[in-house]
Enzyme design. Sequence first.
Site, short mmCIF file in Angstrom:
data_model
loop_
_atom_site.label_atom_id
_atom_site.label_comp_id
_atom_site.label_asym_id
_atom_site.label_seq_id
_atom_site.Cartn_x
_atom_site.Cartn_y
_atom_site.Cartn_z
N VAL A 102 37.38 -21.88 -40.55
CA VAL A 102 37.00 -20.57 -40.05
C VAL A 102 35.54 -20.67 -39.64
O VAL A 102 34.82 -21.56 -40.08
CB VAL A 102 37.22 -19.43 -41.08
CG1 VAL A 102 38.70 -19.22 -41.33
CG2 VAL A 102 36.49 -19.70 -42.37
N SER A 103 35.10 -19.73 -38.80
CA SER A 103 33.77 -19.85 -38.22
C SER A 103 32.64 -19.33 -39.10
O SER A 103 31.50 -19.75 -38.95
CB SER A 103 33.72 -19.11 -36.87
OG SER A 103 34.62 -19.70 -35.98
#
Length: 180
Positions: free
Chosen positions: A8-9
């Site tokens: 995930v970012s």
Amino acid sequence: MLVGYGRVSSEGQSLDIQNEALAEAGCEKVFAEKMSGRSAKDRIELINAIDFVRAGDTLVVTRLDRLARSVGDLHQIIEKLAAKNVGFRCLNQSGVDTDSSTGKLMLSILGAVAQFENDIRRERQLEGIQKAKAAGKYKGRPKTIDPDAVKALKERGLGASQIARELSIGRASVYRALAA
């Protein structure tokens, strides 16, 4: 062996859904991280996953954009896997794998689409910033360094390193404040 990779970012996002999907797919080992996908260079868990896999293994991701956001990165990763005789599979985009010519074609096409989406998002963000600046609403990041305090300490005879320690800032910031 199936080896999973999830990403995930940002810290505020959760890896739970990806981890569950990878476990359900039969991944015996999962590498996961919270890092931007713009570049594959600094993604430690991706590097660890590629180092971990052995000939005959398959690296599995839930979506292609979890692996790479640019076609260049995608092809480099796939080449590294191929050099180790490791397969690749994407769970939510069926047909995206390295087992067939069609799968490889789909991989390239979807990789190009992921890069295109990333470029479009960046362009929209820059347009929004320009519009906000023109309207006087975008002022940038709030100042965290008081240039007057830096100059006052300099006038008292302190050096850049001493000023930096005193104000808990970097030396480069001291030099920038003095030059301003």
